[in-house]
Motif scaffolding. Structure first.
Motif, PDB file in Angstrom:
ATOM      1  N   VAL A 286       0.893  -1.163   0.000  1.00 16.09           N
ATOM      2  CA  VAL A 286       0.000   0.000   0.000  1.00 16.09           C
ATOM      3  C   VAL A 286       0.926   1.205   0.000  1.00 16.09           C
ATOM      4  O   VAL A 286       1.513   1.553   1.035  1.00 16.09           O
ATOM      5  CB  VAL A 286      -0.930   0.012   1.233  1.00 16.09           C
ATOM      6  N   GLN A 287       1.072   1.834  -1.157  1.00 18.73           N
ATOM      7  CA  GLN A 287       2.187   2.775  -1.325  1.00 18.73           C
ATOM      8  C   GLN A 287       1.890   3.766  -2.451  1.00 18.73           C
ATOM      9  O   GLN A 287       1.234   3.425  -3.434  1.00 18.73           O
ATOM     10  CB  GLN A 287       3.438   1.946  -1.678  1.00 18.73           C
ATOM     11  N   ARG A 288       2.398   4.978  -2.271  1.00 22.83           N
ATOM     12  CA  ARG A 288       2.353   6.011  -3.317  1.00 22.83           C
ATOM     13  C   ARG A 288       3.631   5.979  -4.128  1.00 22.83           C
ATOM     14  O   ARG A 288       4.709   5.715  -3.594  1.00 22.83           O
ATOM     15  CB  ARG A 288       2.274   7.386  -2.648  1.00 22.83           C
ATOM     16  N   GLU A 289       3.487   6.296  -5.413  1.00 22.96           N
ATOM     17  CA  GLU A 289       4.653   6.351  -6.289  1.00 22.96           C
ATOM     18  C   GLU A 289       4.344   7.361  -7.402  1.00 22.96           C
ATOM     19  O   GLU A 289       3.189   7.516  -7.797  1.00 22.96           O
ATOM     20  CB  GLU A 289       4.911   4.964  -6.893  1.00 22.96           C
ATOM     21  N   VAL A 290       5.361   8.053  -7.880  1.00 28.66           N
ATOM     22  CA  VAL A 290       5.178   8.940  -9.033  1.00 28.66           C
ATOM     23  C   VAL A 290       6.024   8.412 -10.183  1.00 28.66           C
ATOM     24  O   VAL A 290       7.252   8.344 -10.071  1.00 28.66           O
ATOM     25  CB  VAL A 290       5.559  10.402  -8.706  1.00 28.66           C
ATOM     26  N   LEU A 291       5.348   7.984 -11.249  1.00 27.75           N
ATOM     27  CA  LEU A 291       6.061   7.528 -12.442  1.00 27.75           C
ATOM     28  C   LEU A 291       6.405   8.748 -13.298  1.00 27.75           C
ATOM     29  O   LEU A 291       5.612   9.685 -13.385  1.00 27.75           O
ATOM     30  CB  LEU A 291       5.201   6.559 -13.250  1.00 27.75           C
ATOM     31  N   SER A 292       7.583   8.726 -13.930  1.00 26.35           N
ATOM     32  CA  SER A 292       8.012   9.876 -14.741  1.00 26.35           C
ATOM     33  C   SER A 292       8.486   9.414 -16.111  1.00 26.35           C
ATOM     34  O   SER A 292       9.170   8.391 -16.228  1.00 26.35           O
ATOM     35  CB  SER A 292       9.167  10.622 -14.057  1.00 26.35           C
ATOM     36  N   GLN A 293       8.087  10.156 -17.106  1.00 26.55           N
ATOM     37  CA  GLN A 293       8.644  10.018 -18.454  1.00 26.55           C
ATOM     38  C   GLN A 293       8.957  11.434 -18.923  1.00 26.55           C
ATOM     39  O   GLN A 293       8.059  12.180 -19.321  1.00 26.55           O
ATOM     40  CB  GLN A 293       7.657   9.344 -19.404  1.00 26.55           C
ATOM     41  N   LEU A 298       3.035  10.748 -13.567  1.00 24.77           N
ATOM     42  CA  LEU A 298       1.774  10.035 -13.324  1.00 24.77           C
ATOM     43  C   LEU A 298       1.761   9.526 -11.889  1.00 24.77           C
ATOM     44  O   LEU A 298       2.510   8.598 -11.546  1.00 24.77           O
ATOM     45  CB  LEU A 298       1.619   8.861 -14.302  1.00 24.77           C
ATOM     46  N   PRO A 299       0.918  10.118 -11.010  1.00 25.87           N
ATOM     47  CA  PRO A 299       0.816   9.601  -9.638  1.00 25.87           C
ATOM     48  C   PRO A 299       0.108   8.245  -9.620  1.00 25.87           C
ATOM     49  O   PRO A 299      -0.946   8.078 -10.247  1.00 25.87           O
ATOM     50  CB  PRO A 299      -0.032  10.658  -8.919  1.00 25.87           C
ATOM     51  N   VAL A 300       0.719   7.303  -8.915  1.00 27.97           N
ATOM     52  CA  VAL A 300       0.171   5.944  -8.815  1.00 27.97           C
ATOM     53  C   VAL A 300       0.075   5.569  -7.336  1.00 27.97           C
ATOM     54  O   VAL A 300       0.974   5.860  -6.549  1.00 27.97           O
ATOM     55  CB  VAL A 300       1.062   4.926  -9.566  1.00 27.97           C
ATOM     56  N   VAL A 301      -1.029   4.932  -6.975  1.00 28.74           N
ATOM     57  CA  VAL A 301      -1.176   4.344  -5.640  1.00 28.74           C
ATOM     58  C   VAL A 301      -1.317   2.837  -5.822  1.00 28.74           C
ATOM     59  O   VAL A 301      -2.144   2.368  -6.613  1.00 28.74           O
ATOM     60  CB  VAL A 301      -2.404   4.913  -4.893  1.00 28.74           C
ATOM     61  N   HIS A 302      -0.494   2.071  -5.125  1.00 29.00           N
ATOM     62  CA  HIS A 302      -0.551   0.607  -5.203  1.00 29.00           C
ATOM     63  C   HIS A 302      -1.313   0.052  -3.998  1.00 29.00           C
ATOM     64  O   HIS A 302      -1.147   0.522  -2.878  1.00 29.00           O
ATOM     65  CB  HIS A 302       0.863   0.019  -5.199  1.00 29.00           C
ATOM     66  N   ASN A 303      -2.116  -0.976  -4.236  1.00 27.91           N
ATOM     67  CA  ASN A 303      -2.786  -1.701  -3.153  1.00 27.91           C
ATOM     68  C   ASN A 303      -2.978  -3.139  -3.630  1.00 27.91           C
ATOM     69  O   ASN A 303      -3.992  -3.487  -4.212  1.00 27.91           O
ATOM     70  CB  ASN A 303      -4.130  -1.052  -2.810  1.00 27.91           C
ATOM     71  N   TYR A 304      -1.963  -3.974  -3.392  1.00 36.19           N
ATOM     72  CA  TYR A 304      -2.027  -5.369  -3.842  1.00 36.19           C
ATOM     73  C   TYR A 304      -1.069  -6.224  -3.013  1.00 36.19           C
ATOM     74  O   TYR A 304      -0.275  -5.701  -2.227  1.00 36.19           O
ATOM     75  CB  TYR A 304      -1.694  -5.483  -5.340  1.00 36.19           C
ATOM     76  N   GLY A 305      -1.146  -7.532  -3.217  1.00 33.84           N
ATOM     77  CA  GLY A 305      -0.239  -8.459  -2.536  1.00 33.84           C
ATOM     78  C   GLY A 305      -0.792  -8.993  -1.226  1.00 33.84           C
ATOM     79  O   GLY A 305      -0.044  -9.276  -0.295  1.00 33.84           O
ATOM     80  N   HIS A 306      -2.122  -9.179  -1.162  1.00 33.02           N
ATOM     81  CA  HIS A 306      -2.775  -9.566   0.094  1.00 33.02           C
ATOM     82  C   HIS A 306      -2.742 -11.072   0.376  1.00 33.02           C
ATOM     83  O   HIS A 306      -3.138 -11.506   1.457  1.00 33.02           O
ATOM     84  CB  HIS A 306      -4.237  -9.101   0.090  1.00 33.02           C
ATOM     85  N   GLY A 307      -2.296 -11.866  -0.600  1.00 33.23           N
ATOM     86  CA  GLY A 307      -2.199 -13.306  -0.368  1.00 33.23           C
ATOM     87  C   GLY A 307      -3.523 -13.921   0.048  1.00 33.23           C
ATOM     88  O   GLY A 307      -4.576 -13.600  -0.504  1.00 33.23           O
ATOM     89  N   ALA A 308      -3.452 -14.803   1.054  1.00 36.64           N
ATOM     90  CA  ALA A 308      -4.650 -15.510   1.503  1.00 36.64           C
ATOM     91  C   ALA A 308      -5.522 -14.662   2.429  1.00 36.64           C
ATOM     92  O   ALA A 308      -6.613 -15.077   2.794  1.00 36.64           O
ATOM     93  CB  ALA A 308      -4.256 -16.804   2.223  1.00 36.64           C
TER      94      ALA A 308
END
Length: 341
Positions: A286-293, A298-308
């Motif tokens: 669960v994390q913020r990231e800014v992708l750049s070209q 492009l601001p991105v927020v991730h929310n994944y990897g919850h497993g079981a």
């Protein structure tokens, strides 16, 4: 800036609940959910939907407990409302049993579930191979019903649903101000996350309406989870396996293991085999990231990897992700209001 446009990629329980939290936290947003699969074809549709947390080794217990508390509180309120049946949420009581006592006889979530206590000697007599157990009441989601309920809630807020395969987050930068990545196992390819790995789970969905108590072996491999319409029998945890094909030998093994705990399951009918790949990491991302070209960001927020453990903490991580989206909006508004030199 005008109403910020947010794309949530992924339509499992994490994607839908994150989109809903964003509409609640940032009501000025325009939200769209993009996914190549919607219910009943998501990994979340295979899940048993039991609220019993799984430990994430690299996430502080305090944070995990908060996620679980928020999820339990949210679903308990729905369970006590007129929407409980439509949302597929109900209380279920039962036992978690151990062949030898666990290191921690009071897990971190014991004060969140209802009526947590050690099993009595009389109760343990039902399981002669086991020496210790815990009895409690928790919540269970009938997953397909809950996903459809979330979709209905989202549509009522004006959220758009688009069937779309996103191959690269950058393809969204012209259409959306912020992208939220809730792609589960898809993040392995989409963002190249090498810390993410599949844990294959095969389960059986059976008709056995007389089974009303859950039974979970403490190792987490064998479990019997009664739902509203079907009982989920499990399971497997096959780390690194990408196979979505049911295995007949595994089906027999699961059935035999569950019947050893609840012999009446020999009479179960309409056995359906389901397979899903749990998107697993040492910690949920669960994390913020800014992708750049170049100068384009492009601001991105991730929310994944919850497993079981996705259902157990989905609302908690969704709320955290929604607050990160709020931070992204503040940053965008700050940059757009600065005078151009």
């Amino acid at each position: 800036m005008a109403s910020p446009k947010v794309a949530v990629v992924g339509a499992g329980v994490i994607g839908l609940s994150t989109a809903l939290c964003i509409t609640e936290t940032c009501p000025s947003c325009s939200v769209a959910v993009l996914s190549d699969q919607f219910s009943p074809n998501t990994t979340s549709d295979v899940a048993a939907g039991m609220l019993i947390p799984h430990i994430y080794p690299d996430t502080p217990i305090r944070r995990q407990k908060q996620w679980f508390q928020e999820t339990f509180t949210y679903l308990f309120a729905i369970c006590n409302s007129a929407e409980a049946s439509e949302a597929g949420i109900h209380l279920v009581s039962g036992w978690q049993i151990f062949k030898s006592p666990p290191k921690e006889e009071l897990p971190f979530w014991s004060d969140i579930v209802l009526g947590f206590r050690p099993m009595s000697k009389a109760e343990l007599q039902k399981f002669p191979q086991h020496r210790f157990g815990q009895a409690f009441t928790t919540l269970k989601c009938d997953c397909p019903s809950y996903l459809l309920w979330l979709e209905k809630r989202l549509k009522a807020t004006g959220t758009q649903m688009h069937t779309r395969k996103v191959a690269d987050l950058w393809e969204l930068h012209r259409e959306y101000d912020i992208v939220v990545n809730c792609t589960g196992m898809g993040a392995h390819q989409l963002v190249g996350d090498k810390q993410l790995f599949p844990v294959r789970g095969q389960v059986l969905k059976v008709r056995a309406p007389w089974v009303t108590q859950f039974i979970r072996d403490g190792d987490g491999l064998t479990y019997i989870y009664p739902g509203i319409h079907r009982v989920t029998l499990g399971g497997t945890r096959e780390k690194g396996s990408w196979s979505l094909s049911p295995d007949a030998g595994t089906t027999r093994d699961i059935f035999d293991r569950c019947c050893s705990l609840e012999p009446s399951l020999q009479g179960a009918q309409d056995i359906e085999v389901r397979v899903g790949l749990r998107p697993s990491r040492q910690c949920v991302r669960v994390q913020r990231e800014v992708l750049s070209q170049g100068r384009i960001k492009l601001p991105v927020v991730h929310n994944y990897g919850h497993g079981a453990g996705g259902f157990s903490v989905h609302r908690g991580t969704a709320k955290e992700a929604a607050h990160l989206v709020e931070e992204c909006i503040s940053a965008l508004q700050g940059s757009s209001s600065r005078p151009k030199l």
